[in-house]
Design a protein around this motif. Structure first.
Motif, mmCIF file in Angstrom:
data_model
loop_
_atom_site.group_PDB
_atom_site.id
_atom_site.type_symbol
_atom_site.label_atom_id
_atom_site.label_comp_id
_atom_site.label_asym_id
_atom_site.label_seq_id
_atom_site.Cartn_x
_atom_site.Cartn_y
_atom_site.Cartn_z
ATOM 1 N N VAL A 150 45.816 -69.278 -50.744
ATOM 2 C CA VAL A 150 45.529 -70.804 -50.734
ATOM 3 C C VAL A 150 44.643 -71.029 -51.944
ATOM 4 O O VAL A 150 43.877 -70.239 -52.468
ATOM 5 C CB VAL A 150 44.610 -70.750 -49.397
ATOM 6 C CG1 VAL A 150 45.754 -70.512 -48.003
ATOM 7 C CG2 VAL A 150 43.530 -69.876 -49.247
ATOM 8 N N GLU A 151 44.468 -72.306 -52.167
ATOM 9 C CA GLU A 151 43.670 -73.097 -52.879
ATOM 10 C C GLU A 151 42.143 -73.101 -52.472
ATOM 11 O O GLU A 151 41.930 -73.119 -50.979
ATOM 12 C CB GLU A 151 44.119 -74.405 -53.358
ATOM 13 C CG GLU A 151 45.408 -74.329 -53.856
ATOM 14 C CD GLU A 151 45.599 -73.818 -55.264
ATOM 15 O OE1 GLU A 151 44.754 -73.754 -55.958
ATOM 16 O OE2 GLU A 151 47.074 -73.581 -55.564
ATOM 17 N N ASN A 200 40.396 -75.781 -52.054
ATOM 18 C CA ASN A 200 40.201 -76.694 -50.926
ATOM 19 C C ASN A 200 40.667 -76.426 -49.611
ATOM 20 O O ASN A 200 40.535 -77.188 -48.710
ATOM 21 C CB ASN A 200 40.813 -78.185 -51.813
ATOM 22 C CG ASN A 200 42.144 -78.172 -51.946
ATOM 23 O OD1 ASN A 200 42.731 -77.116 -51.805
ATOM 24 N ND2 ASN A 200 42.603 -79.168 -52.416
ATOM 25 N N GLU A 201 41.432 -75.212 -49.543
ATOM 26 C CA GLU A 201 41.925 -74.847 -48.250
ATOM 27 C C GLU A 201 41.115 -73.878 -47.540
ATOM 28 O O GLU A 201 41.586 -73.166 -46.625
ATOM 29 C CB GLU A 201 43.266 -74.301 -48.518
ATOM 30 C CG GLU A 201 44.259 -75.416 -48.901
ATOM 31 C CD GLU A 201 45.737 -74.683 -49.252
ATOM 32 O OE1 GLU A 201 46.399 -74.710 -48.404
ATOM 33 O OE2 GLU A 201 45.780 -74.266 -50.231
ATOM 34 N N ILE A 202 39.852 -73.458 -48.134
ATOM 35 C CA ILE A 202 38.863 -72.680 -47.554
ATOM 36 C C ILE A 202 37.583 -73.293 -47.186
ATOM 37 O O ILE A 202 37.229 -74.069 -48.002
ATOM 38 C CB ILE A 202 38.656 -71.580 -48.729
ATOM 39 C CG1 ILE A 202 39.924 -71.006 -49.359
ATOM 40 C CG2 ILE A 202 37.575 -70.678 -48.150
ATOM 41 C CD1 ILE A 202 39.530 -69.997 -50.345
ATOM 42 N N ASN A 225 41.215 -64.642 -52.172
ATOM 43 C CA ASN A 225 42.372 -64.372 -51.857
ATOM 44 C C ASN A 225 42.794 -63.159 -51.957
ATOM 45 O O ASN A 225 44.025 -62.419 -51.495
ATOM 46 C CB ASN A 225 43.338 -65.237 -52.812
ATOM 47 C CG ASN A 225 43.638 -66.704 -52.156
ATOM 48 O OD1 ASN A 225 43.948 -67.044 -51.205
ATOM 49 N ND2 ASN A 225 43.386 -67.661 -53.090
ATOM 50 N N GLU A 279 42.790 -66.321 -45.787
ATOM 51 C CA GLU A 279 43.590 -66.994 -45.043
ATOM 52 C C GLU A 279 44.246 -65.888 -44.002
ATOM 53 O O GLU A 279 44.485 -66.309 -42.780
ATOM 54 C CB GLU A 279 44.915 -67.653 -45.731
ATOM 55 C CG GLU A 279 45.892 -68.372 -44.881
ATOM 56 C CD GLU A 279 45.276 -69.542 -44.492
ATOM 57 O OE1 GLU A 279 46.085 -70.063 -43.552
ATOM 58 O OE2 GLU A 279 44.128 -70.028 -44.743
ATOM 59 N N PRO A 315 43.630 -71.426 -39.726
ATOM 60 C CA PRO A 315 43.903 -71.431 -41.277
ATOM 61 C C PRO A 315 42.305 -71.249 -41.556
ATOM 62 O O PRO A 315 41.289 -71.536 -40.918
ATOM 63 C CB PRO A 315 44.537 -72.772 -41.664
ATOM 64 C CG PRO A 315 44.233 -73.759 -40.392
ATOM 65 C CD PRO A 315 44.286 -72.719 -39.383
ATOM 66 N N SER A 323 40.872 -73.157 -43.722
ATOM 67 C CA SER A 323 40.090 -74.351 -43.660
ATOM 68 C C SER A 323 39.283 -74.827 -42.456
ATOM 69 O O SER A 323 38.543 -75.603 -42.527
ATOM 70 C CB SER A 323 41.296 -75.362 -44.001
ATOM 71 O OG SER A 323 42.211 -75.508 -43.226
ATOM 72 N N GLU A 324 39.732 -74.166 -41.374
ATOM 73 C CA GLU A 324 39.210 -74.721 -40.069
ATOM 74 C C GLU A 324 38.189 -73.590 -39.449
ATOM 75 O O GLU A 324 37.646 -73.850 -38.389
ATOM 76 C CB GLU A 324 40.290 -74.684 -39.014
ATOM 77 C CG GLU A 324 41.408 -75.776 -39.452
ATOM 78 C CD GLU A 324 42.508 -75.896 -38.341
ATOM 79 O OE1 GLU A 324 42.246 -75.131 -37.285
ATOM 80 O OE2 GLU A 324 43.463 -76.541 -38.765
#
Length: 712
Positions: free
Chosen positions: A90-91, A93-95, A198, A210, A220, A222-223
């Motif tokens: 993931v990028e 901004n997705e963490i 990652n 992730e 995910p 991000s959450e």
């Protein structure tokens, strides 16, 4: 020293003095390195890392990360996943930001200040390790990231017997520190942190935040909330030892230590720490399956795809390289499989013969697309498993031995259409009469065979070749089409006797028909092949009959349509490979009879669309077939015994025993049920008619004696 200790600088108390001298020496070399970065000693020790860096400059973060591969149906539906390392990149901004802060706080609090190697951190760790009962690592996040990248690159190259840290010596550490400094010039801090998050192991086979987040809580990265973020950050130190499933107390203790570090580094307040510390683990485990045994559907298709990858040099120079690519290369393997057809085929074979049926019978369906050779479905009634239990096997009924199948199954009468096709090719008509009264060919009786020594083949058996018909009173003169319609053995052999046997085997070879065990073409020296004595695979049969649906065009079966890897590289896959194997007018004449077999004998006069095909049964009724087709789909339906190869006549199958066990008993109804469910979603055009049809009037069908009480 364990790999975890090496990775995190953790050593026993008795090694602290040695550690001090080691780190002191390291500090001296590193300081010298900053002033003389290309000194000969450093350059020699860093040679391997520099090669990696030079070959993969700014993209180094992606080059060697093991990423799961996926096998997909043609519409993108996932069939199965393969991985040595469960990872879902993931990028940044997705963490979750809390997770980023937690990792920096506990692993490298000066991450945003140093240039890849933190001399202050090294000195602090050395002093702390000499004066306390705990040990403190000195590697920066960048340094750890480089270490893991090198390890992954070596694993992708097949060097799996390495220390988990990727390095074991001071020279290795110098190498990594050197690359870390270079890497900081190539990548931003966010890129490095994302790459690190990652790649790190976080328990079991879960790599990266992730995959770990999805596994532990089904959400995910991000959450993630603060408590969850701190828990994951804490696992980096000892991912398996602190596994929250096995060691919840240790995981919670480490989580709270991470929260304390976040307070110390002003990422959170003490109140936020206290609130997060009061939370339970609240695990919600979501296991991500791997391999064909865990396929969402079509496990035998999955097996066929894997073997296709393993056997193709496009995916590596050796089987080991190809397997490594499959398990770590992030392949997106798009197949020709139609998900709807596959799921219906799976359901139909299970309805015909349940996997655990006491009969032990097998049932299979395999569909190819006429005109392309694309494999659209491949199903069988067994459970894909190595377990020693009823109905469990990894043997693929539908394919040849070299692709995971067995010896194949005797083809029975499904080979008779090829004799009829050779008859038409020789300039004859389906309405020509042959003498089907002869049912015995003594030893030494000959058949023309120009491809054989002496131009003929002779019956070698001492007792000769005795031929019987399943239907009584059929030892008589009859037209070739009548003999084919009622599947009369003596008619087929009588037809062969007026041909050159090699003309038939040349035709079957052009149509891809071969033995399932060794891949060899049918042998003209053994004329009994025309009655199905040879063992072939259902996929071979479906592909050959597909040519009758495509006006004589034969296409080699194919399963791969597109393969790309995680870096976006495309791999060459077999293209459609089609040739005209049978004259279109020959096919048109043949389809008239095969069409009547399907519409009248199988569909009993209630065919929903144009269809054609042929039944087949071997001598002891252990292998039964219906190979049928429309203009859009060609499917081989097989039901039989796959273990003892004993007769299924009189054996209860799915609760019903059949006195006679023919192709019309279960194989043909299985095909019809399947096609009635899916056929009209694909082309169902009328077959091409001959320029001069033998059926000028519907009354001409009377010569088939359609009301006859036939067998198979």
């Amino acid at each position: 020293m364990t790999s975890s200790q090496r990775r995190h600088g953790l050593v026993p108390i008795y090694g602290k003095i040695a550690l001090f001298f080691g780190i002191s020496a390291l500090c001296g070399v590193l300081v010298a390195g900053f002033f003389l970065p290309w000194a000969s000693t450093g350059a020699t020790m860093a040679q391997g890392g520099n090669q990696i860096l030079e070959e993969n400059p700014a993209e180094l973060e992606d080059a060697s990360i093991g990423v799961p591969s996926r096998i997909l149906a043609s519409d993108g539906t996932e069939i199965a996943t393969f991985y040595a390392e469960n990872r879902q990149p993931v990028e940044i901004n997705e963490i979750a930001e809390d997770l980023q802060h937690a990792v920096v706080a506990i692993e490298d609090e000066r991450f945003y200040e140093h240039n890849g190697t933190d001399l202050r951190g090294i000195a602090r760790a050395a002093a702390s390790n000499l004066t306390s009962d705990t040990t403190q690592g000195a590697s920066t996040i960048t340094h750890q990231y480089v270490s893991q990248l090198i390890l992954n690159a070596d694993q992708l190259a097949g060097e799996d017997d390495l220390a988990m840290s990727g390095s074991t010596t001071v020279a290795d550490r110098l190498n990594e520190a050197r690359i870390a400094v270079d890497l900081e010039e190539e990548m931003s801090k966010d890129e490095i942190l994302a790459g690190y998050l990652n790649i790190v192991l976080l328990g079991g086979r879960n790599y990266g935040v992730e995959a770990a987040s999805q596994y532990l809580w089904g959400i995910p990265a991000s959450e993630l909330n603060l408590a969850q973020s701190a828990l994951l950050a804490g696992l980096i130190q000892n991912p398996n030892g602190l596994n929250p499933e096995e060691n919840p107390e240790g995981a919670l203790e480490r989580r709270d230590a991470v929260l304390e570090a976040m307070v110390r580094n002003d990422y959170i307040t003490e109140a936020e720490r206290d609130e997060a510390s009061a939370q339970d683990l609240d695990l919600d485990i979501h296991q991500r399956s791997s391999g064909c045994q865990s396929a969402a559907f079509g496990p035998y298709v999955c097996d066929y795809v894997v073997r296709s990858i393993q056997g193709d040099e496009a995916f590596g120079d050796s089987v080991e390289e190809r397997e490594a690519l499959l398990n770590r290369g992030g392949l997106e393997i798009t197949t020709t499989l139609d998900a709807t057809l596959q799921q219906e085929a799976d359901a139909e074979v299970a309805r015909t013969v349940p996997a655990d049926d006491p009969s032990g019978a097998g049932a299979s369906l395999v569909t190819v697309q006429p005109g392309t050779g694309n494999i659209m479905a491949m199903a069988q009634n067994t459970t894909y498993s190595t377990a020693d239990e009823a109905g469990a096997t990894t043997l693929n009924f539908n394919v040849d031995q070299n692709m995971g199948g067995g010896n194949g199954f005797q083809a029975g009468s499904t080979l008779k259409p090829f004799v009829a096709a050779a008859w038409i090719d020789a300039g004859n008509s389906m309405t020509d009469t042959v003498d089907a009264s002869r049912d015995e060919y003594e030893q030494g009786a000959t058949f023309d065979a120009q491809c054989q020594p002496g131009g003929e083949v002779a019956i070698p058996d001492e007792d000769g070749w005795n031929i019987s018909n399943a239907i009584e009173d059929m030892n008589k003169e009859m037209t070739v089409d009548y003999g084919l319609y009622w599947s009369i053995n003596t008619s087929t052999v009588a037809t062969l006797a007026e041909l050159d046997v090699c003309d038939v085997t040349e035709l079957t070879t052009d149509l891809g028909i071969h033995r399932a065990d060794d891949g060899e073409p049918l042998n003209p020296a053994n004329p009994s092949f025309v009655l199905g004595a040879e063992e072939v695979s259902p996929l071979t049969q479906a592909s050959a009959f597909a040519a009758f649906a495509a006006d004589g065009t034969y296409c080699r079966p194919r399963i791969l349509s597109d393969v790309t890897d995680a870096a976006g590289n495309n791999y060459e896959v077999p293209a459609e490979d089609c040739t005209e194997a049978v004259d279109p007018d020959t096919v048109a004449q043949l389809n008239e009879t095969l069409g009547l077999i399907a519409s009248e004998r199988v569909a009993e006069g209630e065919a929903s669309f144009p269809m054609a095909g042929k039944t087949g049964t071997n001598n002891n009724e252990s292998s039964t077939w219906f190979i049928g087709y429309t203009s859009g789909l060609a499917t081989a339906s097989w039901v039989g015994s796959y273990t003892e190869l004993s007769s299924l006549a009189g054996v209860p199958i799915n609760g019903t025993a059949h006195e006679d066990f023919w192709g019309s008993t279960l194989a043909a109804p299985q095909w019809l049920n399947y096609m009635n469910a899916v056929g009209e979603d694909h082309p169902t055009e009328e077959f091409t008619t001959p320029e001069e049809s033998d059926f000028d009037d519907v009354d001409d069908l009377d010569r088939y004696d359609l009301d006859h009480d036939g067998s198979e």
